[in-house]
Design a protein around this motif. Sequence first.
Motif, PDB file in Angstrom:
ATOM      1  N   ALA A  36     -76.644 -24.162  89.987  1.00 43.14           N
ATOM      2  CA  ALA A  36     -76.232 -25.417  90.607  1.00 43.14           C
ATOM      3  C   ALA A  36     -76.055 -25.293  92.109  1.00 43.14           C
ATOM      4  O   ALA A  36     -76.061 -26.290  92.825  1.00 43.14           O
ATOM      5  CB  ALA A  36     -74.947 -25.916  89.959  1.00 43.14           C
ATOM      6  N   ILE A  37     -75.861 -24.067  92.591  1.00 45.43           N
ATOM      7  CA  ILE A  37     -75.868 -23.809  94.024  1.00 45.43           C
ATOM      8  C   ILE A  37     -76.396 -22.393  94.237  1.00 45.43           C
ATOM      9  O   ILE A  37     -75.903 -21.438  93.637  1.00 45.43           O
ATOM     10  CB  ILE A  37     -74.472 -24.002  94.652  1.00 45.43           C
ATOM     11  N   CYS A  38     -77.408 -22.260  95.067  1.00 41.21           N
ATOM     12  CA  CYS A  38     -78.054 -20.964  95.254  1.00 41.21           C
ATOM     13  C   CYS A  38     -77.193 -20.040  96.124  1.00 41.21           C
ATOM     14  O   CYS A  38     -76.276 -20.484  96.810  1.00 41.21           O
ATOM     15  CB  CYS A  38     -79.430 -21.142  95.876  1.00 41.21           C
ATOM     16  N   LYS A  39     -77.529 -18.755  96.109  1.00 43.51           N
ATOM     17  CA  LYS A  39     -76.755 -17.766  96.862  1.00 43.51           C
ATOM     18  C   LYS A  39     -76.765 -18.057  98.356  1.00 43.51           C
ATOM     19  O   LYS A  39     -75.764 -17.876  99.042  1.00 43.51           O
ATOM     20  CB  LYS A  39     -77.299 -16.361  96.607  1.00 43.51           C
ATOM     21  N   ASN A  40     -77.898 -18.505  98.859  1.00 45.14           N
ATOM     22  CA  ASN A  40     -78.010 -18.772 100.290  1.00 45.14           C
ATOM     23  C   ASN A  40     -77.069 -19.898 100.719  1.00 45.14           C
ATOM     24  O   ASN A  40     -76.330 -19.764 101.706  1.00 45.14           O
ATOM     25  CB  ASN A  40     -79.462 -19.141 100.642  1.00 45.14           C
ATOM     26  N   CYS A  41     -77.070 -20.992  99.978  1.00 49.74           N
ATOM     27  CA  CYS A  41     -76.196 -22.120 100.323  1.00 49.74           C
ATOM     28  C   CYS A  41     -74.734 -21.771 100.070  1.00 49.74           C
ATOM     29  O   CYS A  41     -73.844 -22.197 100.812  1.00 49.74           O
ATOM     30  CB  CYS A  41     -76.595 -23.351  99.522  1.00 49.74           C
ATOM     31  N   LEU A  42     -74.499 -20.999  99.032  1.00 46.85           N
ATOM     32  CA  LEU A  42     -73.135 -20.600  98.698  1.00 46.85           C
ATOM     33  C   LEU A  42     -72.514 -19.791  99.836  1.00 46.85           C
ATOM     34  O   LEU A  42     -71.337 -19.950 100.154  1.00 46.85           O
ATOM     35  CB  LEU A  42     -73.142 -19.777  97.412  1.00 46.85           C
ATOM     36  N   SER A  43     -73.335 -18.960 100.476  1.00 52.08           N
ATOM     37  CA  SER A  43     -72.836 -18.102 101.552  1.00 52.08           C
ATOM     38  C   SER A  43     -72.500 -18.890 102.814  1.00 52.08           C
ATOM     39  O   SER A  43     -71.786 -18.402 103.686  1.00 52.08           O
ATOM     40  CB  SER A  43     -73.869 -17.031 101.890  1.00 52.08           C
ATOM     41  N   LYS A  44     -73.011 -20.106 102.929  1.00 53.19           N
ATOM     42  CA  LYS A  44     -72.802 -20.916 104.137  1.00 53.19           C
ATOM     43  C   LYS A  44     -71.601 -21.862 104.037  1.00 53.19           C
ATOM     44  O   LYS A  44     -71.269 -22.535 105.014  1.00 53.19           O
ATOM     45  CB  LYS A  44     -74.063 -21.736 104.422  1.00 53.19           C
ATOM     46  N   ILE A  45     -70.958 -21.926 102.888  1.00 51.91           N
ATOM     47  CA  ILE A  45     -69.830 -22.849 102.726  1.00 51.91           C
ATOM     48  C   ILE A  45     -68.632 -22.334 103.522  1.00 51.91           C
ATOM     49  O   ILE A  45     -68.217 -21.194 103.357  1.00 51.91           O
ATOM     50  CB  ILE A  45     -69.471 -23.004 101.234  1.00 51.91           C
ATOM     51  N   PRO A  46     -68.070 -23.158 104.392  1.00 57.37           N
ATOM     52  CA  PRO A  46     -66.988 -22.691 105.272  1.00 57.37           C
ATOM     53  C   PRO A  46     -65.664 -22.498 104.543  1.00 57.37           C
ATOM     54  O   PRO A  46     -65.308 -23.269 103.647  1.00 57.37           O
ATOM     55  CB  PRO A  46     -66.875 -23.812 106.305  1.00 57.37           C
ATOM     56  N   ILE A  47     -64.954 -21.453 104.958  1.00 57.82           N
ATOM     57  CA  ILE A  47     -63.605 -21.215 104.466  1.00 57.82           C
ATOM     58  C   ILE A  47     -62.659 -22.128 105.223  1.00 57.82           C
ATOM     59  O   ILE A  47     -62.869 -22.444 106.394  1.00 57.82           O
ATOM     60  CB  ILE A  47     -63.220 -19.729 104.672  1.00 57.82           C
ATOM     61  N   SER A  48     -61.583 -22.553 104.588  1.00 55.63           N
ATOM     62  CA  SER A  48     -60.679 -23.506 105.231  1.00 55.63           C
ATOM     63  C   SER A  48     -59.804 -22.843 106.280  1.00 55.63           C
ATOM     64  O   SER A  48     -59.631 -21.617 106.305  1.00 55.63           O
ATOM     65  CB  SER A  48     -59.784 -24.172 104.184  1.00 55.63           C
ATOM     66  N   GLY A  61     -88.134 -25.538  87.043  1.00 57.32           N
ATOM     67  CA  GLY A  61     -86.950 -24.691  87.200  1.00 57.32           C
ATOM     68  C   GLY A  61     -85.759 -25.273  86.494  1.00 57.32           C
ATOM     69  O   GLY A  61     -84.988 -24.555  85.849  1.00 57.32           O
ATOM     70  N   THR A  62     -85.597 -26.578  86.615  1.00 55.72           N
ATOM     71  CA  THR A  62     -84.477 -27.237  85.946  1.00 55.72           C
ATOM     72  C   THR A  62     -84.615 -27.137  84.436  1.00 55.72           C
ATOM     73  O   THR A  62     -83.642 -26.939  83.712  1.00 55.72           O
ATOM     74  CB  THR A  62     -84.403 -28.725  86.367  1.00 55.72           C
ATOM     75  N   PHE A  63     -85.858 -27.264  83.935  1.00 57.23           N
ATOM     76  CA  PHE A  63     -86.093 -27.155  82.500  1.00 57.23           C
ATOM     77  C   PHE A  63     -85.764 -25.754  81.990  1.00 57.23           C
ATOM     78  O   PHE A  63     -85.149 -25.573  80.944  1.00 57.23           O
ATOM     79  CB  PHE A  63     -87.557 -27.500  82.189  1.00 57.23           C
ATOM     80  N   LEU A  64     -86.192 -24.739  82.764  1.00 61.73           N
ATOM     81  CA  LEU A  64     -85.989 -23.354  82.342  1.00 61.73           C
ATOM     82  C   LEU A  64     -84.555 -22.867  82.546  1.00 61.73           C
ATOM     83  O   LEU A  64     -83.994 -22.189  81.702  1.00 61.73           O
ATOM     84  CB  LEU A  64     -86.952 -22.425  83.105  1.00 61.73           C
ATOM     85  N   PHE A  65     -83.971 -23.227  83.690  1.00 58.24           N
ATOM     86  CA  PHE A  65     -82.670 -22.682  84.042  1.00 58.24           C
ATOM     87  C   PHE A  65     -81.523 -23.677  83.896  1.00 58.24           C
ATOM     88  O   PHE A  65     -80.363 -23.307  83.975  1.00 58.24           O
ATOM     89  CB  PHE A  65     -82.698 -22.180  85.501  1.00 58.24           C
ATOM     90  N   GLY A  66     -81.866 -24.941  83.707  1.00 59.65           N
ATOM     91  CA  GLY A  66     -80.819 -25.927  83.443  1.00 59.65           C
ATOM     92  C   GLY A  66     -80.258 -26.599  84.668  1.00 59.65           C
ATOM     93  O   GLY A  66     -79.421 -27.470  84.551  1.00 59.65           O
ATOM     94  N   SER A  67     -80.743 -26.242  85.883  1.00 51.31           N
ATOM     95  CA  SER A  67     -80.167 -26.843  87.061  1.00 51.31           C
ATOM     96  C   SER A  67     -81.022 -26.546  88.276  1.00 51.31           C
ATOM     97  O   SER A  67     -82.050 -25.873  88.201  1.00 51.31           O
ATOM     98  CB  SER A  67     -78.740 -26.324  87.270  1.00 51.31           C
ATOM     99  N   ALA A  68     -80.584 -27.075  89.416  1.00 48.69           N
ATOM    100  CA  ALA A  68     -81.178 -26.771  90.711  1.00 48.69           C
ATOM    101  C   ALA A  68     -80.067 -26.838  91.732  1.00 48.69           C
ATOM    102  O   ALA A  68     -79.045 -27.482  91.513  1.00 48.69           O
ATOM    103  CB  ALA A  68     -82.281 -27.766  91.046  1.00 48.69           C
ATOM    104  N   CYS A  69     -80.267 -26.182  92.870  1.00 43.82           N
ATOM    105  CA  CYS A  69     -79.229 -26.131  93.896  1.00 43.82           C
ATOM    106  C   CYS A  69     -78.876 -27.535  94.378  1.00 43.82           C
ATOM    107  O   CYS A  69     -79.765 -28.338  94.700  1.00 43.82           O
ATOM    108  CB  CYS A  69     -79.692 -25.273  95.067  1.00 43.82           C
ATOM    109  N   THR A  70     -77.607 -27.824  94.435  1.00 39.00           N
ATOM    110  CA  THR A  70     -77.128 -29.136  94.848  1.00 39.00           C
ATOM    111  C   THR A  70     -77.571 -29.479  96.262  1.00 39.00           C
ATOM    112  O   THR A  70     -77.851 -30.637  96.565  1.00 39.00           O
ATOM    113  CB  THR A  70     -75.583 -29.172  94.781  1.00 39.00           C
ATOM    114  N   LEU A  71     -77.652 -28.478  97.133  1.00 41.18           N
ATOM    115  CA  LEU A  71     -77.951 -28.739  98.543  1.00 41.18           C
ATOM    116  C   LEU A  71     -79.433 -28.655  98.867  1.00 41.18           C
ATOM    117  O   LEU A  71     -80.017 -29.601  99.396  1.00 41.18           O
ATOM    118  CB  LEU A  71     -77.176 -27.754  99.428  1.00 41.18           C
ATOM    119  N   CYS A  72     -80.070 -27.524  98.546  1.00 37.86           N
ATOM    120  CA  CYS A  72     -81.479 -27.330  98.949  1.00 37.86           C
ATOM    121  C   CYS A  72     -82.461 -27.585  97.810  1.00 37.86           C
ATOM    122  O   CYS A  72     -83.669 -27.509  98.005  1.00 37.86           O
ATOM    123  CB  CYS A  72     -81.673 -25.929  99.515  1.00 37.86           C
ATOM    124  N   HIS A  73     -81.948 -27.816  96.602  1.00 36.52           N
ATOM    125  CA  HIS A  73     -82.759 -28.149  95.422  1.00 36.52           C
ATOM    126  C   HIS A  73     -83.624 -27.002  94.917  1.00 36.52           C
ATOM    127  O   HIS A  73     -84.562 -27.219  94.147  1.00 36.52           O
ATOM    128  CB  HIS A  73     -83.639 -29.376  95.681  1.00 36.52           C
TER     129      HIS A  73
END
Length: 222
Positions: free
Chosen positions: A30-42, A13-25
């Motif tokens: 660099a960050i998938c939609k699922n992890c992105l949706s869980k980031i808390p607002i301040s 995946g990294t070879f094809l797309f250039g990256s992997a999700c920072t949190l769940c890999h």
Amino acid sequence: MKKVLFTIQEYIGTFLFGSACTLCHTPGKAICKNCLSKIPISETTEHDGIYGIYDYGNRIVSEAIWSLKYKHRKQVAKLLVLKAQHIVDDIISEHLISENLEDLILVPVPQYKRKTHQRGFNQSELIANWIAEILPNSKIEKVLEKTKETLPQSHLSERKQRLSNTTNTMRTKSSLDNKKIYIVVDDVTTTGATFLEAKRALKAGGAKNILCIALAHGYKRR
């Protein structure tokens, strides 16, 4: 065996797309939609007109900003900005006096010349550029300049030190239009000291309508 297969999948995946999700890999961005949706607002800041989008206490947020500032790795930080379009829209709509989006001026927090030379870039300018992508017709104007070298705010633990460290350290390069909305952009706000100084300098230059937006709010560090 599953771990080995996942490692191979991540590598492909990294070879094809250039990256992997920072949190769940997960291979892909660099960050998938699922992890992105869980980031808390301040939480809200203690100052009117000063906003932080995400909670700096979140690991993805803090690592994204650290990687941006010290490694010039932009992927995660940019994704965080683009995800925040509705938040930025809501902030601006509360204060928008004119319906003309050309009245929105994005102002990066300035760095002292030596720091920009050492780092090679200003992370606040990068964030302002990304915000410009989600605010059509807005303009970036570097109307502020740093007049004195200061210590990094993150190196100062006491609130009084942070406030005194930034006092009278900025000025405008020219007179400003009091009908435009100036949106000061930075990476992190904690006590609000840097933004308060930016607002002071902009007001001294003739601005009346000023907002401040940081990618993250480090209220837990105060």
